[in-house]
Design a protein around this motif. Sequence first.
Motif, PDB file in Angstrom:
ATOM      1  N   ALA A   3       0.831  -1.205   0.000  1.00 46.82           N
ATOM      2  CA  ALA A   3       0.000   0.000   0.000  1.00 46.82           C
ATOM      3  C   ALA A   3       0.858   1.244   0.000  1.00 46.82           C
ATOM      4  O   ALA A   3       0.545   2.229  -0.655  1.00 46.82           O
ATOM      5  N   ALA A   4       1.971   1.215   0.740  1.00 47.11           N
ATOM      6  CA  ALA A   4       2.868   2.366   0.768  1.00 47.11           C
ATOM      7  C   ALA A   4       3.479   2.602  -0.598  1.00 47.11           C
ATOM      8  O   ALA A   4       3.628   3.728  -1.037  1.00 47.11           O
ATOM      9  N   VAL A   5       3.834   1.526  -1.280  1.00 49.55           N
ATOM     10  CA  VAL A   5       4.401   1.667  -2.610  1.00 49.55           C
ATOM     11  C   VAL A   5       3.357   2.237  -3.562  1.00 49.55           C
ATOM     12  O   VAL A   5       3.672   3.027  -4.435  1.00 49.55           O
ATOM     13  N   ALA A   6       2.093   1.882  -3.380  1.00 53.28           N
ATOM     14  CA  ALA A   6       1.025   2.437  -4.212  1.00 53.28           C
ATOM     15  C   ALA A   6       0.931   3.944  -4.016  1.00 53.28           C
ATOM     16  O   ALA A   6       0.658   4.679  -4.952  1.00 53.28           O
ATOM     17  N   LEU A   7       1.184   4.414  -2.798  1.00 53.22           N
ATOM     18  CA  LEU A   7       1.187   5.853  -2.561  1.00 53.22           C
ATOM     19  C   LEU A   7       2.263   6.534  -3.381  1.00 53.22           C
ATOM     20  O   LEU A   7       2.051   7.594  -3.947  1.00 53.22           O
ATOM     21  N   VAL A 119      19.777   8.357  -5.809  1.00 50.61           N
ATOM     22  CA  VAL A 119      19.698   8.324  -4.344  1.00 50.61           C
ATOM     23  C   VAL A 119      18.510   9.138  -3.842  1.00 50.61           C
ATOM     24  O   VAL A 119      17.759   8.689  -2.977  1.00 50.61           O
ATOM     25  N   ASN A 120      18.313  10.330  -4.356  1.00 49.51           N
ATOM     26  CA  ASN A 120      17.229  11.177  -3.852  1.00 49.51           C
ATOM     27  C   ASN A 120      15.862  10.656  -4.247  1.00 49.51           C
ATOM     28  O   ASN A 120      14.908  10.768  -3.482  1.00 49.51           O
ATOM     29  N   ARG A 126      11.295   6.240   0.093  1.00 52.29           N
ATOM     30  CA  ARG A 126      11.386   5.662   1.438  1.00 52.29           C
ATOM     31  C   ARG A 126      10.704   6.550   2.466  1.00 52.29           C
ATOM     32  O   ARG A 126      10.134   6.057   3.436  1.00 52.29           O
ATOM     33  N   VAL A 127      10.775   7.868   2.283  1.00 53.71           N
ATOM     34  CA  VAL A 127      10.072   8.770   3.202  1.00 53.71           C
ATOM     35  C   VAL A 127       8.575   8.491   3.135  1.00 53.71           C
ATOM     36  O   VAL A 127       7.909   8.360   4.164  1.00 53.71           O
ATOM     37  N   VAL A 131       6.344   7.136   6.280  1.00 48.46           N
ATOM     38  CA  VAL A 131       5.169   7.860   6.778  1.00 48.46           C
ATOM     39  C   VAL A 131       3.943   6.945   6.707  1.00 48.46           C
ATOM     40  O   VAL A 131       3.168   6.861   7.665  1.00 48.46           O
ATOM     41  N   ALA A 132       3.778   6.235   5.601  1.00 45.54           N
ATOM     42  CA  ALA A 132       2.628   5.337   5.450  1.00 45.54           C
ATOM     43  C   ALA A 132       2.609   4.260   6.524  1.00 45.54           C
ATOM     44  O   ALA A 132       1.542   3.856   6.980  1.00 45.54           O
TER      45      ALA A 132
END
Length: 146
Positions: A3-7, A119-120, A126-127, A131-132
């Motif tokens: 789900a976080a990756v979907a965000l 990297v950025n 990852r941020v 957060v998710a």
Amino acid sequence: MAAAVALVASEALGSRPQATEADAPVPPCPSTPNCARLRVPVASAPLAVTEAVHRAFSGLGDTGLGTPAAFVPTATGALATFAVGPFQDEVAVEVEPASRGSVLWVRSAAESGRSDLGVNRRRAQRVVEAVAAWLPPEAREEPAGQ
């Protein structure tokens, strides 16, 4: 984590449909490839998302972000600096209210140089994932109509 990756996939380097680049809460990226900026709709109230941002950066749990060299929580997000060898990267996170929940803005940029080998981009993703992880599962899905 899916789900976080979907965000993350929602909108990369885009601006709010109702806003211009000039009034986005995080600065735009320069034309160099050493910067990433994400706009992510979140189905949760701004205060809850801001608290999740603070927790993700404060090391409360394994977020995969590493320890920032500097971290400053703000009323609507956070500012952080990460040292990567001799290089420093700045991360700005802002949370805005939206008609259905919030919008999470993440910008990660190298202070110098021209290329960062992605990297950025990976740090910005990852941020969002970190957060998710601090939000309830129902908030991790993109709100309808955003």
